[in-house]
Design a protein around this motif. Structure first.
Motif, PDB file in Angstrom:
ATOM      1  N   ASN A 154       8.053   3.433 -13.251  1.00  0.00           N
ATOM      2  CA  ASN A 154       9.429   3.927 -13.411  1.00  0.00           C
ATOM      3  C   ASN A 154      10.418   3.176 -12.522  1.00  0.00           C
ATOM      4  N   ALA A 155      10.002   2.779 -11.323  1.00  0.00           N
ATOM      5  CA  ALA A 155      10.884   1.995 -10.449  1.00  0.00           C
ATOM      6  C   ALA A 155      11.180   0.640 -11.080  1.00  0.00           C
ATOM      7  N   VAL A 156      10.172   0.020 -11.664  1.00  0.00           N
ATOM      8  CA  VAL A 156      10.363  -1.265 -12.350  1.00  0.00           C
ATOM      9  C   VAL A 156      11.292  -1.080 -13.545  1.00  0.00           C
ATOM     10  N   TYR A 169       0.825  -1.197   0.000  1.00  0.00           N
ATOM     11  CA  TYR A 169       0.000   0.000   0.000  1.00  0.00           C
ATOM     12  C   TYR A 169       0.867   1.259   0.000  1.00  0.00           C
ATOM     13  N   ASP A 170       0.586   2.153  -0.956  1.00  0.00           N
ATOM     14  CA  ASP A 170       1.233   3.458  -1.054  1.00  0.00           C
ATOM     15  C   ASP A 170       2.751   3.369  -1.247  1.00  0.00           C
ATOM     16  N   LYS A 171       3.237   2.279  -1.818  1.00  0.00           N
ATOM     17  CA  LYS A 171       4.679   2.085  -2.028  1.00  0.00           C
ATOM     18  C   LYS A 171       4.982   1.891  -3.502  1.00  0.00           C
ATOM     19  N   SER A 172       6.207   2.303  -3.863  1.00  0.00           N
ATOM     20  CA  SER A 172       6.687   2.063  -5.226  1.00  0.00           C
ATOM     21  C   SER A 172       8.074   1.431  -5.212  1.00  0.00           C
ATOM     22  N   SER A 173       8.547   1.045  -4.037  1.00  0.00           N
ATOM     23  CA  SER A 173       9.878   0.439  -3.940  1.00  0.00           C
ATOM     24  C   SER A 173       9.821  -1.022  -4.395  1.00  0.00           C
ATOM     25  N   ILE A 174      10.949  -1.498  -4.897  1.00  0.00           N
ATOM     26  CA  ILE A 174      11.058  -2.858  -5.401  1.00  0.00           C
ATOM     27  C   ILE A 174      11.447  -3.784  -4.241  1.00  0.00           C
TER      28      ILE A 174
END
Length: 169
Positions: free
Chosen positions: A120-122, A68-73
C-alpha cells in the motif's frame, strides 16, 4: 485468512463445476483463423514471468526492498518507483499488481499485515507520481513466497520487498 481460503475453494469449485464437456460440434463450429503477417506481431500480447519484477526480465519494472520491519519508502526506493511509474504510464494495456513480501521472521499474521503495508505504501507513492489508482492492485504474501531461501541476513534482505506483476486488462 480463513475467509480467503474459503473464497479460493468456492472459486475453484465454480470453475470446475462450470466446465462442461466439449462436444464434437463445438470443435467443428469453432472457426480457425490464421493471422496475417501484418497483424501477427501486433496482436501477440507481451508475456511476463509470473514472478514479475523479481525475475529481472521486465525492463522498466524493478523490485523495491525494505529495511527490517519497515514499510516506509526510502530515497533509493523513490528513484526506483519513479522509473516504475514511467513504465506503468507508458504501458496502458496493463494493470500492475504490487506484491508485498517479508522475510521469515515473525508470525504469519504479522508478516501478512506488514506485506500489505509495504504494498500500500508503494501504491500510494505511485499514485502521487500520477499513476491512476485504478491500474494498481495490492496483495500481501507475507513470508510465503521468498525470493531466496534461508534465514541469513542476505536472504532476509532480499525477501523484504515489493515486486510488480503486469496483468493484461
Amino acid at each position: 485468512m480463513l475467509r480467503k481460503l474459503a473464497f479460493a475453494f468456492v472459486a475453484c469449485a465454480l470453475v470446475v463445476g462450470c466446465k462442461g464437456k466439449q462436444t464434437k460440434s463445438d470443435v467443428e463450429s469453432t472457426p480457425i483463423t490464421t493471422p496475417t503477417s501484418d497483424t501477427a506481431v501486433e496482436s501477440t500480447p507481451m508475456s511476463f514471468d509470473t514472478s514479475g519484477s523479481d525475475s529481472g526480465k521486465i525492463p522498466g519494472l524493478e523490485t523495491v526492498r525494505f529495511d527490517y520491519d519497515k514499510s516506509s519508502i526510502s530515497a533509493e526506493n523513490k528513484k526506483i518507483l519513479q522509473g516504475n511509474s514511467e513504465w506503468i504510464k507508458k504501458n496502458t494495456n496493463y494493470k500492475v499488481q504490487i506484491e508485498g513480501h517479508c522475510d521469515a521472521r515473525g508470525t504469519i499474521e504479522y508478516n501478512l499485515a506488514l506485506g500489505e503495508r509495504r504494498a500500500n505504501a508503494v501504491k500510494a507513492y505511485l499514485v502521487s507520481l500520477g499513476v491512476p489508482a485504478a491500474r494498481l492492485s495490492v496483495i500481501s504474501y507475507g513470508k510465503e513466497k521468498p525470493v531466496e531461501a534461508g534465514e541469513s541476513e542476505g536472504a532476509n534482505a532480499k525477501n523484504r520487498r515489493a515486486n510488480f506483476l503486469p496483468v493484461q486488462q
